[in-house]
Design a protein around this motif. Structure first.
Motif, PDB file in Angstrom:
ATOM      1  N   VAL A 170     -10.077  -3.961  -0.802  1.00  0.00           N
ATOM      2  CA  VAL A 170      -8.959  -5.072  -0.533  1.00  0.00           C
ATOM      3  C   VAL A 170      -8.365  -5.416  -1.791  1.00  0.00           C
ATOM      4  O   VAL A 170      -8.805  -6.017  -2.970  1.00  0.00           O
ATOM      5  CB  VAL A 170      -9.651  -6.451  -0.082  1.00  0.00           C
ATOM      6  CG1 VAL A 170      -8.692  -7.612   0.052  1.00  0.00           C
ATOM      7  CG2 VAL A 170     -10.365  -6.098   1.196  1.00  0.00           C
ATOM      8  N   ASN A 171      -6.942  -4.800  -1.856  1.00  0.00           N
ATOM      9  CA  ASN A 171      -6.291  -5.019  -2.946  1.00  0.00           C
ATOM     10  C   ASN A 171      -5.475  -6.563  -3.190  1.00  0.00           C
ATOM     11  O   ASN A 171      -4.241  -6.706  -2.985  1.00  0.00           O
ATOM     12  CB  ASN A 171      -5.169  -3.957  -3.238  1.00  0.00           C
ATOM     13  CG  ASN A 171      -4.486  -3.758  -4.549  1.00  0.00           C
ATOM     14  OD1 ASN A 171      -5.273  -4.334  -5.495  1.00  0.00           O
ATOM     15  ND2 ASN A 171      -3.484  -3.027  -4.528  1.00  0.00           N
ATOM     16  N   VAL A 172      -6.448  -7.377  -3.492  1.00  0.00           N
ATOM     17  CA  VAL A 172      -5.854  -8.891  -3.708  1.00  0.00           C
ATOM     18  C   VAL A 172      -4.951  -9.113  -4.969  1.00  0.00           C
ATOM     19  O   VAL A 172      -5.376  -8.530  -5.871  1.00  0.00           O
ATOM     20  CB  VAL A 172      -7.034  -9.836  -3.627  1.00  0.00           C
ATOM     21  CG1 VAL A 172      -7.942  -9.680  -5.025  1.00  0.00           C
ATOM     22  CG2 VAL A 172      -6.522 -11.291  -3.445  1.00  0.00           C
ATOM     23  N   CYS A 173      -4.020  -9.776  -4.978  1.00  0.00           N
ATOM     24  CA  CYS A 173      -2.952  -9.830  -6.219  1.00  0.00           C
ATOM     25  C   CYS A 173      -2.955  -8.547  -6.595  1.00  0.00           C
ATOM     26  O   CYS A 173      -2.882  -8.346  -7.842  1.00  0.00           O
ATOM     27  CB  CYS A 173      -3.556 -11.032  -7.083  1.00  0.00           C
ATOM     28  SG  CYS A 173      -3.741 -12.386  -6.426  1.00  0.00           S
ATOM     29  N   PRO A 174      -1.940  -7.597  -5.898  1.00  0.00           N
ATOM     30  CA  PRO A 174      -1.796  -6.150  -6.613  1.00  0.00           C
ATOM     31  C   PRO A 174      -0.805  -6.252  -7.654  1.00  0.00           C
ATOM     32  O   PRO A 174      -0.987  -5.218  -8.459  1.00  0.00           O
ATOM     33  CB  PRO A 174      -1.407  -5.561  -5.145  1.00  0.00           C
ATOM     34  CG  PRO A 174      -0.591  -6.504  -4.529  1.00  0.00           C
ATOM     35  CD  PRO A 174      -1.588  -7.790  -4.447  1.00  0.00           C
ATOM     36  N   ASP A 175      -0.376  -7.376  -7.765  1.00  0.00           N
ATOM     37  CA  ASP A 175       0.816  -7.189  -8.932  1.00  0.00           C
ATOM     38  C   ASP A 175       0.615  -7.790 -10.148  1.00  0.00           C
ATOM     39  O   ASP A 175       1.233  -7.992 -11.140  1.00  0.00           O
ATOM     40  CB  ASP A 175       2.183  -8.075  -8.891  1.00  0.00           C
ATOM     41  CG  ASP A 175       2.760  -7.185  -7.299  1.00  0.00           C
ATOM     42  OD1 ASP A 175       2.807  -6.133  -6.973  1.00  0.00           O
ATOM     43  OD2 ASP A 175       3.550  -8.029  -6.586  1.00  0.00           O
ATOM     44  N   LEU A 176      -0.976  -8.144 -10.210  1.00  0.00           N
ATOM     45  CA  LEU A 176      -1.480  -8.976 -11.418  1.00  0.00           C
ATOM     46  C   LEU A 176      -2.457  -7.877 -11.897  1.00  0.00           C
ATOM     47  O   LEU A 176      -3.385  -7.374 -11.252  1.00  0.00           O
ATOM     48  CB  LEU A 176      -1.767 -10.164 -11.319  1.00  0.00           C
ATOM     49  CG  LEU A 176      -0.732 -11.156 -10.810  1.00  0.00           C
ATOM     50  CD1 LEU A 176      -1.375 -12.316 -10.347  1.00  0.00           C
ATOM     51  CD2 LEU A 176       0.203 -11.171 -11.940  1.00  0.00           C
TER      52      LEU A 176
END
Length: 107
Positions: free
Chosen positions: A81-87
């Motif tokens: 689960v790629n939570v907050c992918p931009d960070l």
């Protein structure tokens, strides 16, 4: 992953427990076991606050130390689960984590 008795927050109106289905529970367990003993990252909290308030990332230490939302982010990402992918995981604040879970429909 519990750092306290599982019933600590029962009947607390300020707490919401959620369950998230992970595509790879084995990988998430492996990451959680790998992180056991990692020191709490007080400076990680500062780095997260700076990123949240200014948009500017500052030097972080990866997995040498961690704060709560960073730890859970690393475990969820390992589980698929790629939570907050931009960070970077080091930069994920509790608010950003919560907002991303809402966007993903996990809440």
């Amino acid at each position: 992953m519990w750092l306290h008795p599982p019933d600590k927050y029962d009947n607390n109106t300020h707490v919401k427990m959620i369950d998230i289905d992970l595509p790879d529970l084995t990988a998430a367990h492996s990451k959680a076991r790998e992180l056991i003993g990692t020191l709490y990252g007080y400076t990680d909290c500062i780095a997260t606050a700076v990123k949240f308030l200014t948009g500017t990332g500052i030097l972080t230490d990866g997995e040498k130390t961690m704060h709560c939302s960073e730890t859970v982010t690393r475990i969820l990402r390992a589980g698929g689960v790629n939570v907050c992918p931009d960070l970077k995981a080091d930069e994920v604040s509790p608010v950003l984590f919560y907002e991303d879970l809402k966007k993903m429909g996990a809440l």
